[in-house]
Design a protein around this motif. Structure first.
Motif, mmCIF file in Angstrom:
data_model
loop_
_atom_site.group_PDB
_atom_site.id
_atom_site.type_symbol
_atom_site.label_atom_id
_atom_site.label_comp_id
_atom_site.label_asym_id
_atom_site.label_seq_id
_atom_site.Cartn_x
_atom_site.Cartn_y
_atom_site.Cartn_z
ATOM 1 N N THR A 187 0.833 -1.212 0.000
ATOM 2 C CA THR A 187 0.000 0.000 0.000
ATOM 3 C C THR A 187 0.861 1.253 0.000
ATOM 4 O OG1 THR A 187 -0.179 -0.099 2.418
ATOM 5 C CG2 THR A 187 -1.927 -1.145 1.141
ATOM 6 N N GLU A 188 1.950 1.243 0.759
ATOM 7 C CA GLU A 188 2.801 2.437 0.820
ATOM 8 C C GLU A 188 3.474 2.697 -0.522
ATOM 9 O OE1 GLU A 188 2.776 4.709 3.198
ATOM 10 O OE2 GLU A 188 1.199 3.405 3.996
ATOM 11 N N TRP A 190 2.196 1.948 -3.369
ATOM 12 C CA TRP A 190 1.146 2.465 -4.243
ATOM 13 C C TRP A 190 0.910 3.951 -3.996
ATOM 14 C CZ3 TRP A 190 -1.225 2.428 -8.542
ATOM 15 C CH2 TRP A 190 -2.469 3.039 -8.704
ATOM 16 N N GLN A 250 -8.974 -3.247 6.776
ATOM 17 C CA GLN A 250 -7.762 -2.881 6.035
ATOM 18 C C GLN A 250 -8.101 -2.429 4.617
ATOM 19 O OE1 GLN A 250 -4.152 -5.427 6.369
ATOM 20 N NE2 GLN A 250 -5.413 -6.737 7.691
ATOM 21 N N GLU A 253 -10.101 0.970 4.709
ATOM 22 C CA GLU A 253 -9.206 2.098 4.995
ATOM 23 C C GLU A 253 -8.351 2.431 3.781
ATOM 24 O OE1 GLU A 253 -8.536 1.627 9.842
ATOM 25 O OE2 GLU A 253 -7.095 0.728 8.442
ATOM 26 N N PHE A 254 -7.903 1.415 3.071
ATOM 27 C CA PHE A 254 -7.114 1.625 1.860
ATOM 28 C C PHE A 254 -7.921 2.382 0.811
ATOM 29 C CE2 PHE A 254 -6.172 -0.195 -2.421
ATOM 30 C CZ PHE A 254 -4.930 0.398 -2.616
ATOM 31 N N ARG A 257 -8.548 6.063 1.845
ATOM 32 C CA ARG A 257 -7.378 6.938 1.814
ATOM 33 C C ARG A 257 -7.221 7.646 0.474
ATOM 34 N NH1 ARG A 257 -1.080 5.170 3.196
ATOM 35 N NH2 ARG A 257 -0.140 7.188 2.606
ATOM 36 N N HIS A 258 -7.674 7.033 -0.608
ATOM 37 C CA HIS A 258 -7.576 7.696 -1.909
ATOM 38 C C HIS A 258 -8.362 8.999 -1.926
ATOM 39 C CE1 HIS A 258 -6.540 3.495 -2.982
ATOM 40 N NE2 HIS A 258 -5.770 4.063 -3.887
ATOM 41 N N VAL A 306 -1.325 -4.764 -3.685
ATOM 42 C CA VAL A 306 -0.862 -3.939 -2.568
ATOM 43 C C VAL A 306 -0.832 -4.693 -1.244
ATOM 44 C CG1 VAL A 306 -1.604 -1.785 -3.649
ATOM 45 C CG2 VAL A 306 -3.203 -3.046 -2.183
ATOM 46 N N PHE A 307 -1.533 -5.830 -1.176
ATOM 47 C CA PHE A 307 -1.516 -6.629 0.044
ATOM 48 C C PHE A 307 -0.684 -7.901 -0.122
ATOM 49 C CE2 PHE A 307 -5.485 -4.129 0.526
ATOM 50 C CZ PHE A 307 -5.156 -3.477 1.712
#
Length: 449
Positions: A187-188, A190, A250, A253-254, A257-258, A306-307
Protein backbone atom coordinates in the motif's frame (compact mmCIF):
# COMPACT_ATOMS: atom_id res chain seq x y z
CA UNK A 1 -40.94 -27.80 -22.77
CA UNK A 2 -41.81 -28.47 -19.15
CA UNK A 3 -42.95 -26.26 -16.33
CA UNK A 4 -40.25 -26.09 -13.61
CA UNK A 5 -42.94 -25.18 -11.10
CA UNK A 6 -42.04 -21.54 -10.41
CA UNK A 7 -44.69 -18.86 -10.38
CA UNK A 8 -44.39 -15.41 -11.93
CA UNK A 9 -43.83 -13.59 -8.64
CA UNK A 10 -41.00 -15.96 -7.63
CA UNK A 11 -39.30 -15.50 -10.96
CA UNK A 12 -39.53 -11.73 -10.90
CA UNK A 13 -38.24 -11.49 -7.37
CA UNK A 14 -35.37 -13.84 -8.04
CA UNK A 15 -34.26 -12.44 -11.37
CA UNK A 16 -34.05 -8.86 -10.29
CA UNK A 17 -37.07 -7.64 -8.36
CA UNK A 18 -40.66 -6.68 -9.03
CA UNK A 19 -39.52 -3.24 -10.15
CA UNK A 20 -38.41 -4.64 -13.51
CA UNK A 21 -41.62 -6.53 -14.19
CA UNK A 22 -42.49 -4.21 -17.05
CA UNK A 23 -39.01 -4.05 -18.54
CA UNK A 24 -39.31 -6.88 -21.02
CA UNK A 25 -38.69 -4.94 -24.21
CA UNK A 26 -35.63 -5.87 -26.25
CA UNK A 27 -34.02 -5.00 -29.53
CA UNK A 28 -34.24 -8.10 -31.66
CA UNK A 29 -31.45 -8.79 -34.10
CA UNK A 30 -33.42 -11.83 -35.19
CA UNK A 31 -36.97 -12.57 -34.23
CA UNK A 32 -36.68 -16.35 -34.24
CA UNK A 33 -40.21 -16.57 -35.64
CA UNK A 34 -39.66 -16.24 -39.38
CA UNK A 35 -38.93 -19.00 -41.85
CA UNK A 36 -35.66 -20.87 -41.92
CA UNK A 37 -32.92 -19.19 -43.90
CA UNK A 38 -32.44 -20.54 -47.38
CA UNK A 39 -30.45 -23.78 -47.32
CA UNK A 40 -30.75 -24.26 -43.56
CA UNK A 41 -32.08 -27.40 -41.94
CA UNK A 42 -31.88 -26.37 -38.28
CA UNK A 43 -32.65 -23.20 -36.35
CA UNK A 44 -30.86 -22.15 -33.14
CA UNK A 45 -32.49 -19.33 -31.18
CA UNK A 46 -29.86 -17.44 -29.20
CA UNK A 47 -30.43 -14.70 -26.59
CA UNK A 48 -27.61 -12.48 -25.38
CA UNK A 49 -27.04 -9.19 -23.54
CA UNK A 50 -24.26 -7.74 -25.68
CA UNK A 51 -24.64 -4.17 -26.90
CA UNK A 52 -22.21 -1.53 -28.14
CA UNK A 53 -18.79 -2.80 -29.19
CA UNK A 54 -19.41 -6.23 -27.68
CA UNK A 55 -22.57 -6.49 -29.74
CA UNK A 56 -20.75 -5.74 -32.97
CA UNK A 57 -18.01 -8.26 -32.16
CA UNK A 58 -20.58 -10.95 -31.35
CA UNK A 59 -22.46 -10.29 -34.60
CA UNK A 60 -19.21 -10.63 -36.55
CA UNK A 61 -18.51 -14.02 -34.92
CA UNK A 62 -22.07 -15.19 -35.59
CA UNK A 63 -21.79 -14.15 -39.23
CA UNK A 64 -18.56 -16.14 -39.52
CA UNK A 65 -20.31 -19.17 -38.01
CA UNK A 66 -23.22 -18.81 -40.45
CA UNK A 67 -20.83 -18.74 -43.39
CA UNK A 68 -19.09 -21.91 -42.25
CA UNK A 69 -22.30 -23.67 -41.16
CA UNK A 70 -24.99 -22.81 -43.73
CA UNK A 71 -27.19 -25.66 -42.50
CA UNK A 72 -27.78 -23.88 -39.15
CA UNK A 73 -30.00 -20.80 -39.07
CA UNK A 74 -28.97 -18.69 -36.05
CA UNK A 75 -31.69 -16.34 -34.81
CA UNK A 76 -29.97 -14.03 -32.32
CA UNK A 77 -31.72 -11.51 -30.11
CA UNK A 78 -30.09 -8.87 -27.91
CA UNK A 79 -31.98 -8.06 -24.73
CA UNK A 80 -31.56 -5.24 -22.22
CA UNK A 81 -28.55 -5.81 -19.96
CA UNK A 82 -29.01 -6.42 -16.23
CA UNK A 83 -32.02 -7.56 -14.24
CA UNK A 84 -34.50 -7.28 -17.15
CA UNK A 85 -32.44 -9.79 -19.10
CA UNK A 86 -32.37 -12.34 -16.29
CA UNK A 87 -36.07 -11.84 -15.59
CA UNK A 88 -37.03 -12.53 -19.19
CA UNK A 89 -34.69 -15.51 -19.45
CA UNK A 90 -36.07 -17.05 -16.24
CA UNK A 91 -39.70 -16.59 -17.27
CA UNK A 92 -38.99 -18.01 -20.73
CA UNK A 93 -37.39 -21.11 -19.20
CA UNK A 94 -40.40 -21.58 -16.92
CA UNK A 95 -43.03 -20.83 -19.54
CA UNK A 96 -42.32 -23.02 -22.57
CA UNK A 97 -40.57 -20.20 -24.47
CA UNK A 98 -36.88 -20.75 -23.72
CA UNK A 99 -34.31 -20.05 -26.45
CA UNK A 100 -31.96 -22.84 -27.43
CA UNK A 101 -28.89 -20.95 -26.25
CA UNK A 102 -28.33 -18.04 -23.89
CA UNK A 103 -25.64 -16.02 -22.13
CA UNK A 104 -25.29 -15.37 -18.41
CA UNK A 105 -22.70 -13.99 -16.05
CA UNK A 106 -21.11 -17.02 -14.46
CA UNK A 107 -21.64 -15.64 -10.97
CA UNK A 108 -25.40 -15.71 -11.52
CA UNK A 109 -25.61 -19.36 -12.60
CA UNK A 110 -25.70 -20.85 -9.09
CA UNK A 111 -28.81 -18.83 -8.25
CA UNK A 112 -30.59 -19.67 -11.49
CA UNK A 113 -31.87 -23.02 -10.27
CA UNK A 114 -29.64 -25.27 -12.38
CA UNK A 115 -31.56 -28.39 -13.33
CA UNK A 116 -34.86 -26.52 -13.31
CA UNK A 117 -34.25 -23.33 -15.30
CA UNK A 118 -30.95 -24.43 -16.85
CA UNK A 119 -30.01 -27.68 -18.55
CA UNK A 120 -26.50 -29.15 -18.25
CA UNK A 121 -24.08 -29.20 -21.16
CA UNK A 122 -23.27 -32.44 -22.92
CA UNK A 123 -19.50 -32.43 -22.44
CA UNK A 124 -19.06 -35.24 -24.96
CA UNK A 125 -20.86 -33.19 -27.58
CA UNK A 126 -18.71 -30.16 -26.75
CA UNK A 127 -15.63 -32.34 -27.12
CA UNK A 128 -16.90 -33.41 -30.53
CA UNK A 129 -16.68 -29.77 -31.56
CA UNK A 130 -13.25 -29.25 -30.05
CA UNK A 131 -13.96 -27.82 -26.58
CA UNK A 132 -12.70 -29.71 -23.52
CA UNK A 133 -12.16 -29.04 -19.85
CA UNK A 134 -8.39 -29.06 -20.38
CA UNK A 135 -8.74 -25.95 -22.56
CA UNK A 136 -9.86 -23.77 -19.63
CA UNK A 137 -8.44 -22.36 -16.43
CA UNK A 138 -9.25 -25.02 -13.78
CA UNK A 139 -10.82 -22.60 -11.30
CA UNK A 140 -12.96 -21.00 -14.01
CA UNK A 141 -14.24 -24.41 -15.15
CA UNK A 142 -14.89 -25.42 -11.54
CA UNK A 143 -17.13 -22.38 -11.03
CA UNK A 144 -19.25 -23.56 -13.98
CA UNK A 145 -19.86 -26.99 -12.45
CA UNK A 146 -22.75 -27.57 -10.05
CA UNK A 147 -23.61 -30.93 -8.53
CA UNK A 148 -21.07 -32.56 -10.82
CA UNK A 149 -22.57 -31.19 -14.05
CA UNK A 150 -21.40 -28.39 -16.34
CA UNK A 151 -24.08 -25.68 -16.44
CA UNK A 152 -22.07 -22.87 -18.04
CA UNK A 153 -19.52 -22.74 -20.85
CA UNK A 154 -17.22 -19.74 -20.20
CA UNK A 155 -16.61 -17.40 -23.11
CA UNK A 156 -14.30 -14.97 -21.32
CA UNK A 157 -13.34 -13.34 -18.10
CA UNK A 158 -13.70 -9.61 -17.70
CA UNK A 159 -11.59 -7.99 -15.03
CA UNK A 160 -10.97 -4.73 -13.20
CA UNK A 161 -7.75 -3.08 -14.33
CA UNK A 162 -5.38 -0.28 -13.44
CA UNK A 163 -5.17 1.86 -16.59
CA UNK A 164 -2.23 4.27 -16.73
CA UNK A 165 -1.07 7.05 -19.05
CA UNK A 166 2.45 6.29 -20.22
CA UNK A 167 3.15 9.93 -21.08
CA UNK A 168 2.36 11.11 -17.55
CA UNK A 169 4.13 8.22 -15.82
CA UNK A 170 7.25 8.73 -17.93
CA UNK A 171 7.33 12.35 -16.83
CA UNK A 172 6.97 11.20 -13.22
CA UNK A 173 9.71 8.58 -13.54
CA UNK A 174 7.25 5.72 -13.01
CA UNK A 175 7.86 3.74 -16.21
CA UNK A 176 10.26 0.81 -16.25
CA UNK A 177 12.74 -0.02 -18.99
CA UNK A 178 10.07 -2.21 -20.57
CA UNK A 179 7.78 0.79 -21.01
CA UNK A 180 5.34 -0.46 -18.39
CA UNK A 181 4.37 0.91 -14.99
CA UNK A 182 6.84 0.17 -12.20
CA UNK A 183 5.70 -2.79 -10.06
CA UNK A 184 3.87 -2.13 -6.80
CA UNK A 185 3.78 -4.64 -3.96
CA UNK A 186 2.47 -2.73 -0.93
CA UNK A 187 0.00 0.00 0.00
CA UNK A 188 2.80 2.44 0.82
CA UNK A 189 4.49 1.82 -2.54
CA UNK A 190 1.15 2.47 -4.24
CA UNK A 191 0.59 5.78 -2.47
CA UNK A 192 4.19 6.77 -3.23
CA UNK A 193 3.41 6.14 -6.91
CA UNK A 194 0.28 8.28 -6.67
CA UNK A 195 2.24 11.05 -4.95
CA UNK A 196 4.79 11.20 -7.74
CA UNK A 197 2.14 10.91 -10.45
CA UNK A 198 0.17 13.77 -8.95
CA UNK A 199 3.20 16.05 -9.33
CA UNK A 200 3.22 15.34 -13.07
CA UNK A 201 -0.54 15.74 -13.54
CA UNK A 202 -2.11 18.76 -15.21
CA UNK A 203 -4.07 21.09 -12.96
CA UNK A 204 -7.76 20.35 -12.73
CA UNK A 205 -7.35 16.60 -13.12
CA UNK A 206 -7.51 13.93 -10.43
CA UNK A 207 -4.71 11.41 -10.02
CA UNK A 208 -6.86 8.29 -9.96
CA UNK A 209 -10.34 7.50 -11.22
CA UNK A 210 -11.84 5.32 -8.48
CA UNK A 211 -15.63 5.47 -8.98
CA UNK A 212 -15.72 6.21 -5.26
CA UNK A 213 -19.51 6.65 -5.10
CA UNK A 214 -20.43 3.74 -7.38
CA UNK A 215 -21.66 0.69 -5.45
CA UNK A 216 -20.73 -1.81 -8.15
CA UNK A 217 -17.16 -0.64 -8.66
CA UNK A 218 -16.59 -0.24 -4.93
CA UNK A 219 -17.78 -3.79 -4.35
CA UNK A 220 -15.62 -5.15 -7.18
CA UNK A 221 -12.55 -3.37 -5.82
CA UNK A 222 -13.31 -4.61 -2.33
CA UNK A 223 -13.55 -8.20 -3.58
CA UNK A 224 -10.15 -7.87 -5.27
CA UNK A 225 -8.25 -6.50 -2.30
CA UNK A 226 -10.06 -8.65 0.27
CA UNK A 227 -9.02 -11.68 -1.80
CA UNK A 228 -5.43 -10.41 -1.82
CA UNK A 229 -5.57 -10.61 1.98
CA UNK A 230 -6.87 -14.17 1.82
CA UNK A 231 -10.32 -13.20 3.06
CA UNK A 232 -13.28 -15.56 2.84
CA UNK A 233 -17.04 -15.10 3.14
CA UNK A 234 -18.57 -18.46 4.14
CA UNK A 235 -17.45 -21.94 5.07
CA UNK A 236 -17.57 -24.66 2.41
CA UNK A 237 -20.94 -25.91 3.62
CA UNK A 238 -22.40 -22.38 3.41
CA UNK A 239 -23.65 -22.71 7.00
CA UNK A 240 -21.40 -20.13 8.67
CA UNK A 241 -20.17 -16.63 7.86
CA UNK A 242 -16.36 -16.53 7.89
CA UNK A 243 -16.07 -12.87 6.88
CA UNK A 244 -12.98 -11.35 8.55
CA UNK A 245 -13.84 -7.83 9.73
CA UNK A 246 -10.20 -7.01 10.52
CA UNK A 247 -9.18 -7.74 6.93
CA UNK A 248 -12.22 -5.88 5.67
CA UNK A 249 -11.20 -2.81 7.68
CA UNK A 250 -7.76 -2.88 6.03
CA UNK A 251 -9.38 -2.82 2.59
CA UNK A 252 -11.91 -0.15 3.52
CA UNK A 253 -9.21 2.10 4.99
CA UNK A 254 -7.11 1.63 1.86
CA UNK A 255 -9.99 2.64 -0.42
CA UNK A 256 -10.93 5.57 1.81
CA UNK A 257 -7.38 6.94 1.81
CA UNK A 258 -7.58 7.70 -1.91
CA UNK A 259 -10.29 10.22 -1.10
CA UNK A 260 -8.83 11.68 2.10
CA UNK A 261 -5.38 12.12 0.54
CA UNK A 262 -6.89 13.96 -2.43
CA UNK A 263 -6.02 11.51 -5.19
CA UNK A 264 -9.55 11.01 -6.48
CA UNK A 265 -12.65 13.18 -6.79
CA UNK A 266 -15.93 11.44 -6.02
CA UNK A 267 -18.40 11.88 -8.85
CA UNK A 268 -15.77 12.88 -11.41
CA UNK A 269 -16.08 11.59 -14.97
CA UNK A 270 -13.25 9.12 -14.43
CA UNK A 271 -12.91 7.83 -17.98
CA UNK A 272 -13.10 11.33 -19.45
CA UNK A 273 -10.48 12.60 -17.01
CA UNK A 274 -8.17 9.78 -18.02
CA UNK A 275 -8.57 10.65 -21.68
CA UNK A 276 -7.82 14.28 -20.83
CA UNK A 277 -4.60 13.41 -19.02
CA UNK A 278 -5.27 11.96 -15.56
CA UNK A 279 -2.50 9.41 -14.92
CA UNK A 280 -4.62 6.53 -13.57
CA UNK A 281 -8.11 5.11 -13.62
CA UNK A 282 -9.46 1.81 -12.35
CA UNK A 283 -11.95 0.48 -14.86
CA UNK A 284 -13.22 -2.74 -16.35
CA UNK A 285 -11.39 -4.16 -19.36
CA UNK A 286 -14.37 -3.11 -21.49
CA UNK A 287 -12.84 0.38 -21.51
CA UNK A 288 -9.99 -0.81 -23.74
CA UNK A 289 -11.83 0.04 -27.00
CA UNK A 290 -12.67 3.49 -25.64
CA UNK A 291 -9.12 4.40 -24.69
CA UNK A 292 -7.61 2.80 -27.78
CA UNK A 293 -10.12 4.65 -29.92
CA UNK A 294 -8.95 7.90 -28.32
CA UNK A 295 -5.41 7.10 -29.54
CA UNK A 296 -3.93 7.27 -26.04
CA UNK A 297 -0.45 6.07 -25.20
CA UNK A 298 -1.53 3.93 -22.28
CA UNK A 299 -1.14 0.60 -20.56
CA UNK A 300 -3.31 -1.59 -18.35
CA UNK A 301 -2.35 -3.99 -15.60
CA UNK A 302 -4.35 -6.01 -13.09
CA UNK A 303 -5.15 -4.09 -9.90
CA UNK A 304 -1.90 -3.66 -7.96
CA UNK A 305 -1.10 -6.42 -5.42
CA UNK A 306 -0.86 -3.94 -2.57
CA UNK A 307 -1.52 -6.63 0.04
CA UNK A 308 1.19 -8.94 -1.27
CA UNK A 309 -0.89 -11.32 -3.39
CA UNK A 310 -2.02 -10.93 -6.98
CA UNK A 311 -5.81 -10.92 -7.33
CA UNK A 312 -8.14 -8.76 -9.37
CA UNK A 313 -11.92 -8.92 -9.56
CA UNK A 314 -13.20 -11.13 -12.37
CA UNK A 315 -16.54 -12.17 -13.84
CA UNK A 316 -17.27 -14.28 -16.89
CA UNK A 317 -19.73 -14.18 -19.77
CA UNK A 318 -20.80 -17.78 -20.23
CA UNK A 319 -23.06 -19.72 -22.56
CA UNK A 320 -25.99 -21.55 -20.93
CA UNK A 321 -28.76 -23.87 -22.05
CA UNK A 322 -32.12 -22.53 -20.79
CA UNK A 323 -34.38 -25.38 -19.71
CA UNK A 324 -36.30 -27.29 -22.36
CA UNK A 325 -37.98 -30.55 -21.40
CA UNK A 326 -37.55 -31.85 -24.93
CA UNK A 327 -33.97 -30.65 -25.39
CA UNK A 328 -32.05 -32.80 -27.84
CA UNK A 329 -31.81 -33.57 -31.51
CA UNK A 330 -30.45 -31.36 -34.24
CA UNK A 331 -31.31 -28.08 -32.52
CA UNK A 332 -29.44 -28.99 -29.34
CA UNK A 333 -26.54 -30.22 -31.43
CA UNK A 334 -26.57 -26.88 -33.23
CA UNK A 335 -26.54 -24.97 -29.94
CA UNK A 336 -23.49 -26.94 -28.79
CA UNK A 337 -21.79 -26.43 -32.14
CA UNK A 338 -22.46 -22.67 -32.09
CA UNK A 339 -21.25 -22.14 -28.52
CA UNK A 340 -18.11 -24.19 -29.13
CA UNK A 341 -17.38 -22.26 -32.32
CA UNK A 342 -17.64 -18.84 -30.66
CA UNK A 343 -15.54 -19.94 -27.68
CA UNK A 344 -12.83 -21.28 -29.99
CA UNK A 345 -12.87 -18.21 -32.27
CA UNK A 346 -12.74 -15.53 -29.58
CA UNK A 347 -9.80 -13.62 -31.05
CA UNK A 348 -12.20 -10.90 -32.21
CA UNK A 349 -13.91 -10.97 -28.82
CA UNK A 350 -10.55 -10.16 -27.24
CA UNK A 351 -10.47 -6.91 -29.19
CA UNK A 352 -13.18 -5.68 -26.84
CA UNK A 353 -10.80 -6.08 -23.92
CA UNK A 354 -12.12 -9.40 -22.58
CA UNK A 355 -9.73 -12.26 -21.87
CA UNK A 356 -10.84 -15.34 -23.84
CA UNK A 357 -11.68 -18.28 -21.60
CA UNK A 358 -10.43 -20.77 -24.21
CA UNK A 359 -6.78 -20.78 -23.18
CA UNK A 360 -5.30 -21.98 -26.53
CA UNK A 361 -6.28 -18.55 -27.88
CA UNK A 362 -4.01 -16.85 -25.36
CA UNK A 363 -0.89 -18.53 -26.73
CA UNK A 364 -1.48 -17.53 -30.36
CA UNK A 365 0.75 -14.99 -32.05
CA UNK A 366 -2.28 -12.86 -32.93
CA UNK A 367 -3.36 -12.56 -29.28
CA UNK A 368 0.15 -11.87 -28.03
CA UNK A 369 0.28 -8.85 -30.36
CA UNK A 370 -2.78 -7.27 -28.78
CA UNK A 371 -1.95 -4.32 -26.56
CA UNK A 372 -2.68 -3.72 -23.72
CA UNK A 373 -4.37 -7.15 -23.55
CA UNK A 374 -0.98 -8.88 -23.52
CA UNK A 375 -0.10 -6.90 -20.38
CA UNK A 376 -3.01 -8.06 -18.23
CA UNK A 377 -3.63 -11.58 -19.54
CA UNK A 378 -2.05 -12.91 -16.32
CA UNK A 379 -5.33 -11.97 -14.58
CA UNK A 380 -6.70 -15.29 -15.86
CA UNK A 381 -4.62 -17.03 -13.19
CA UNK A 382 -5.37 -14.57 -10.38
CA UNK A 383 -9.14 -14.19 -10.37
CA UNK A 384 -10.88 -12.69 -7.35
CA UNK A 385 -14.50 -13.79 -7.54
CA UNK A 386 -17.61 -13.46 -5.44
CA UNK A 387 -18.56 -16.50 -3.34
CA UNK A 388 -20.39 -19.30 -5.14
CA UNK A 389 -23.85 -18.68 -3.66
CA UNK A 390 -27.26 -18.03 -5.19
CA UNK A 391 -27.33 -14.32 -4.26
CA UNK A 392 -23.96 -13.45 -5.88
CA UNK A 393 -23.02 -12.45 -9.42
CA UNK A 394 -23.23 -9.40 -11.66
CA UNK A 395 -26.11 -7.08 -10.64
CA UNK A 396 -26.97 -9.67 -7.98
CA UNK A 397 -28.41 -9.20 -4.51
CA UNK A 398 -24.99 -9.42 -2.84
CA UNK A 399 -23.63 -6.41 -4.70
CA UNK A 400 -26.86 -4.49 -4.19
CA UNK A 401 -26.77 -5.04 -0.42
CA UNK A 402 -23.05 -4.82 0.36
CA UNK A 403 -21.89 -2.36 -2.31
CA UNK A 404 -23.57 0.67 -0.70
CA UNK A 405 -21.90 -0.18 2.61
CA UNK A 406 -18.47 -0.07 0.96
CA UNK A 407 -19.41 3.28 -0.60
CA UNK A 408 -20.42 4.66 2.80
CA UNK A 409 -16.94 3.94 4.11
CA UNK A 410 -15.10 5.23 1.04
CA UNK A 411 -17.10 8.45 1.07
CA UNK A 412 -16.68 8.95 4.81
CA UNK A 413 -20.28 8.68 6.03
CA UNK A 414 -19.36 5.54 7.99
CA UNK A 415 -16.21 4.48 9.81
CA UNK A 416 -14.45 1.46 8.29
CA UNK A 417 -14.94 -0.56 11.48
CA UNK A 418 -18.68 0.11 11.51
CA UNK A 419 -18.96 -0.62 7.79
CA UNK A 420 -17.15 -3.95 8.21
CA UNK A 421 -19.56 -4.98 10.96
CA UNK A 422 -22.52 -4.03 8.77
CA UNK A 423 -21.09 -6.06 5.91
CA UNK A 424 -20.80 -9.13 8.12
CA UNK A 425 -24.34 -8.63 9.40
CA UNK A 426 -25.65 -8.37 5.85
CA UNK A 427 -23.82 -11.54 4.84
CA UNK A 428 -25.41 -13.32 7.79
CA UNK A 429 -28.87 -12.20 6.68
CA UNK A 430 -28.25 -13.27 3.08
CA UNK A 431 -26.99 -16.69 4.13
CA UNK A 432 -30.28 -17.32 5.91
CA UNK A 433 -32.40 -16.15 2.96
CA UNK A 434 -34.07 -18.59 0.62
CA UNK A 435 -33.56 -18.42 -3.11
CA UNK A 436 -36.95 -17.47 -4.63
CA UNK A 437 -36.13 -19.75 -7.54
CA UNK A 438 -36.27 -22.95 -5.48
CA UNK A 439 -37.00 -21.99 -1.88
CA UNK A 440 -33.58 -23.14 -0.64
CA UNK A 441 -30.89 -21.40 1.38
CA UNK A 442 -27.30 -21.41 0.14
CA UNK A 443 -26.60 -24.36 2.44
CA UNK A 444 -29.53 -26.31 1.00
CA UNK A 445 -28.96 -25.44 -2.65
CA UNK A 446 -26.90 -27.24 -5.27
CA UNK A 447 -23.64 -25.32 -5.17
CA UNK A 448 -21.09 -28.12 -4.78
CA UNK A 449 -18.56 -28.30 -7.57
Amino acid sequence: MGQPGLNRRQLLAAAGGLTVAGSFGFAALGTGADALASGSQTRVRYWNLFSGGDGYNMIAMLDAFREENPGIDVKDSTLQWGSPFYTKLAMAAAGNRAPDLGVMHLGRVTGFSPGRLLDPWDVDLLAKYGVREADFNPELWKRAVIDGKLYALPLDIHVQLCFYRKDVLKKAGLLGDDGRMVPVTSTEEWFDVLKEAKKATKKGLQTLGLHANDQNFMWWFFVAFYTQLGGTYFNDAKTEVTFDTDKAVQVLEFLRRHVTDGYCVAGAADGEQFINGAPFTWEGNWSVPVFSGAKLDYGATPLPPVFGKQATHAESHSFVLPHQSDRGGATDDGAHRLAAYVVKHARQWAAGGHIPAYTPTLSTAAYKKLSPQNEYVSAMDHQATEPKVWFAGSTGILAQRVGPIVVSSTMGSAKPEAAARRMKGTLTQLLAMKNPMDGKTAAQGGTAA
